[in-house]
Design an enzyme around this catalytic site. Structure first.
Site, short mmCIF file in Angstrom:
data_model
loop_
_atom_site.label_atom_id
_atom_site.label_comp_id
_atom_site.label_asym_id
_atom_site.label_seq_id
_atom_site.Cartn_x
_atom_site.Cartn_y
_atom_site.Cartn_z
N CYS A 292 -2.41 20.89 -58.75
CA CYS A 292 -1.85 20.41 -57.53
C CYS A 292 -1.47 21.88 -55.94
O CYS A 292 -1.92 23.03 -56.76
CB CYS A 292 -0.23 20.48 -58.04
N ARG B 175 -8.76 12.01 -67.94
CA ARG B 175 -8.31 13.65 -67.88
C ARG B 175 -7.11 13.17 -69.28
O ARG B 175 -6.90 11.92 -68.90
CB ARG B 175 -7.67 13.80 -67.27
N HIS C 129 -1.03 14.25 -69.50
CA HIS C 129 0.88 14.24 -67.83
C HIS C 129 1.66 13.46 -68.68
O HIS C 129 2.30 13.54 -66.81
CB HIS C 129 -0.01 14.95 -66.88
N CYS D 195 0.88 34.06 -63.67
CA CYS D 195 2.56 33.98 -63.52
C CYS D 195 2.80 32.54 -63.03
O CYS D 195 3.95 32.29 -62.73
CB CYS D 195 2.40 35.22 -62.17
N ALA E 282 -8.45 25.79 -62.98
CA ALA E 282 -7.18 25.67 -61.87
C ALA E 282 -6.84 27.52 -61.04
O ALA E 282 -7.48 27.55 -60.02
CB ALA E 282 -6.47 25.44 -62.37
N TYR F 149 1.88 10.13 -66.99
CA TYR F 149 2.12 9.07 -66.34
C TYR F 149 1.64 8.00 -67.07
O TYR F 149 2.03 7.81 -68.02
CB TYR F 149 0.69 9.67 -65.35
FE1 SF4 Z 1 -1.01 31.46 -60.12
FE2 SF4 Z 1 -0.82 33.49 -60.63
FE3 SF4 Z 1 -3.01 32.66 -61.62
FE4 SF4 Z 1 -2.42 33.28 -58.72
S1 SF4 Z 1 -2.29 35.31 -60.34
S2 SF4 Z 1 -3.58 31.85 -59.65
S3 SF4 Z 1 -0.67 32.58 -58.61
S4 SF4 Z 1 -0.80 31.92 -62.12
#
Ligand code: SF4
Ligand code: ADP
Length: 693
Positions: free
Chosen positions: A31, A223, A173, A348, A321, A175
């Site tokens: 996303c 996926r 996910h 995070c 990702a 869907y």
């Molecule tokens: Fe996502 Fe935090 Fe990693 Fe940046 S640092 S990609 S905001 S999890």
């Protein structure tokens, strides 16, 4: 520098059906919070990853038809010629760097309420809306099934027209295709329900349709999530279960399997709860069931872990990702032997909040995310300084460190002064809390960069007064002195503070007290009051409960860590506290604390309840540490000698917020300094292509 030969296998070209990826670095669909709304922003951010060396770059979930409308979440779409044009911006930009572009075609079925298009939602049965809206689906009849197949095929053809090299069939996910697969939900009695073969039928037909439509030129990826068989937390033994039969039936059907696990809180695990490579055992358990290439994710930032993943045979591609968001140049840096420059994801999930909030994706570590086109920012290259001005930055938290390194790279003469011996401000303090060790990467990456900059001088144990700042005589000054947690209960549920705090001061604590080198004495049960609604209260509850205290966590909200729903914190946080025996009290606003008892007023009736507590920890809001800024502003206004030409306050001392906001503030200060008319360049407005009527 050249790359370490140990990493050579990461750079091997890899075939995926009719196309070839230049290496094994594969950005899985994720996303972006921009979707169909901001095509230039998206093209900019995807192109940056291609420039940074990723071999495959995918879109986020891309709706195939208006009956799959995820308002208010900005999904991508391939409904019409306008969408084709919008996606072509991305594919062209990605191709310029020799990467493959993929699109994750999606029908959301019962996860979509279609709030914009007002189409009747579709599902295998008359299903509840799986995103919590009071809109059930129509049980798809054969005509609906034929229509979905046709829409998917048409979208695949449009994907080809838009220049994509790879197209997804999205079967996880929650869907539509996973709704058909779901044996609890799919109680159909026709050939699309009941046995696994029947529940898989639509998925298989769509894979075949897609191959038939575009498979000669485009790779077809699926996926899919493998079972974890772990129950609630999802960390159970990797027993393939029904997954094994799925591969038995369609294991060879696609050109590539993009595999994750059923438990989203594991797949999108925060560093607080899951380690790098957490999915590996589950994927390894099914890898042998298909001869097709497999990609999986696991917040891989270490090339050694990537090599281990590939060598173990669990996956052929290193999917990412978050690591690609935190550092779009991760592959290039490995290739060039610059591992020390890698900006590692801290786990995070601030990046995930964009989708929930319908806002462009942001990253704690990478302040340029979604700003590649809008502000013209590059994560690695910064514009040279206009002259030889000097800059003083006061405070070495995330804002000050980012400003210093970015200005240093621009070529300014920078002085960074920090009051304490330790650099990092809040991230240094918070990184010592349970599960937050990875927060320190925010500091460590910037210190690593600063180490290479001879034009930045760092002074520790240097608490500066206004006099000190004037004595330095820098041309430009940025005050980045942070914020401290408040002791008066001021917060969204108590805009005048909490009136009844009559306890002795030593019994009323803040997160800063609990993070201090010398821990405060706590006697008797402790009540943590959370009017912050993010991670701090639950992390402190974990810390105190683990240390043997009798802990209650109270919040005026209806649920714990309410905002943590956007970062996927909430579920595991609550489970962990329940496992630790923490008493959870919801919908109660703190009304008083006398040192023995805290009173909570019910958010609905106002009725008060008393709770024994020898100590109260207030996790509400923070007060900016901005006295220095105001004093300097005053001195400038009165023309004091040594006053800087420009004075700014950045980060939490300006407006306390998440760490990502402080890092961004630091970068923005650095980018705007002496820039010609920065305001004009800011807030460039993206435009949507509409097809001609
Ligand atoms: Fe996502 Fe935090 Fe990693 Fe940046 S640092 S990609 S905001 S999890
Ligand atoms: P931010 O998140 O905005 O970067 P932090 O609270 O993390 O803010 O960091 C602020 C830093 O500023 C802390 O390390 C603090 O010790 C330092 N600081 C505060 N006041 C001064 C001062 N007068 N002189 C130097 N450093 C200061």
């Amino acid at each position: 520098m050249t790359r370490d030969p140990r990493y050579d296998l990461l750079f091997e070209p890899m075939r995926i059906g009719p196309v070839t990826a230049k290496n094994r670095f594969y950005q899985v669909p994720h996303c972006t919070g921009s979707g169909y709304l901001r095509p230039h922003v998206l093209a900019g951010l995807r192109a940056m990853k291609a420039e940074g060396g990723w071999g495959v770059i995918n879109t986020e979930y891309c709706s195939i038809h208006p009956s799959s409308d995820d308002t208010p979440h900005p999904m991508a779409a391939l409904w019409d010629a306008g969408d084709v044009k919008a996606h072509a911006l991305m594919t062209e930009a990605v191709h310029e760097h020799g990467a493959l572009a993929g699109v994750e075609l999606c029908h959301g079925g019962a996860r979509m309420a279609n709030l914009t298009t007002r189409e009747v939602p579709l599902g295998p049965v008359s299903a509840p809306n799986l995103a919590g809206n009071p809109y059930q689906t129509r049980a798809m009849d054969k005509a609906d099934i034929r229509a979905v197949r046709r829409w998917h095929r048409d979208a695949a053809l449009r994907a080809r027209e838009a220049g994509f090299d790879l197209v997804y069939v999205y079967a996880t996910h929650g869907y539509l295709l996973s709704q058909f697969l779901n044996k609890e939900l799919n109680r159909r009695t026709d050939e699309y329900g009941g046995s696994l073969e029947n529940r898989l039928r639509l998925m298989r037909e769509i894979i075949e349709d897609t191959k038939d439509a575009v498979g000669d030129r485009l790779a077809v990826a699926v996926r899919f999530s493998v079972e974890t068989n772990g129950g609630g937390g999802g960390d159970g033994a990797p027993v393939p279960g029904e997954t094994e039969d799925v591969f038995g039936l369609i294991g060879e059907a696609p050109d590539l399997w993009d595999l994750n696990v059923e438990d989203y809180s594991l797949e999108m695990g925060l560093s607080r709860f899951t380690d790098e490579g957490a999915l590996e055992p589950y994927i390894a358990a099914v890898r042998g069931l298909t001869s097709k290439p497999v990609v999986t994710v696991g917040r891989y930032t270490s090339p050694d872990s990537m090599v281990r993943l590939v060598k173990s045979g669990a996956a052929d591609f290193v999917g990412a990702a978050r690591p690609s968001i935190a550092d779009p140049f991760l592959p290039k840096k490995i290739e060039e032997g610059r591992l020390e420059d890698v900006r590692e994801c801290i786990g995070c999930n601030i990046c995930y909040t964009g989708d929930g909030k319908g806002a462009p994706i942001r990253c704690t570590q990478n302040p340029t995310m979604s700003e590649e086109w809008r502000l013209g920012w590059h994560p690695e290259r910064l514009p040279a300084a206009a002259g030889d001005a000097t800059v003083l930055i006061v405070g070495a938290g995330p804002a000050g460190l980012e400003a210093a390194q970015a200005l240093g790279k621009r070529g300014y003469q920078v002085t960074l002064a920090e009051a304490t011996r330790e650099l990092g401000g809040r991230v240094a303090r918070e990184a010592r809390l349970p599960g937050l060790a990875a927060w320190a990467r925010v500091r460590d990456h910037r210190l690593q960069q600063l180490d290479q900059l001879a034009n930045v001088e760092i002074y520790r144990e240097s608490p500066l007064s206004a006099e000190d700042v004037l004595a330095v005589g820098a041309d430009h000054v940025a005050v980045a002195t942070g914020a401290r947690w408040r002791r008066d209960g001021f917060g969204p549920s108590a805009l005048g503070g909490v009136a009844g705090l009559s306890a002795p001061a030593a019994r009323i604590l803040t997160p800063d007290d609990l993070m201090a080198d010398e821990a405060p004495t706590i006697e008797g049960p402790v009540l943590i009051y959370d009017d912050d609604h993010y991670y701090m209260a639950s992390v402190l509850a974990e810390k105190l409960a683990t240390a043997g205290h009798d802990v209650a966590l109270a919040t005026p909200a209806d649920r714990l860590s309410d905002w943590g729903a956007y970062t996927v914190d909430r579920w595991r946080a609550q489970r962990r506290l329940m496992d630790l025996g923490v008493t959870l009290l919801t919908a109660g606003a703190l009304s008083g604390f006398d040192g023995e008892r805290a009173t909570l007023a019910c958010a609905y009736t106002g009725r008060e309840s008393a709770h024994a507590a020898g100590a109260l920890v207030l996790v509400t809001t923070r007060a900016p540490v901005d006295a220095l800024y105001h004093e300097l502003a005053e001195r400038r206004a009165t023309g004091a000698a040594g006053a800087p030409k420009t004075l700014a306050r950045i980060g939490d001392c300006d407006a306390p917020a998440v760490i990502a906001a402080a890092v961004y503030a630091g970068r923005r200060f650095a980018m705007d300094l002496e820039a010609p008319e920065p305001e004009r360049a800011r807030n460039r407005h993206d435009r949507i292509f509409a097809p001609s009527p």
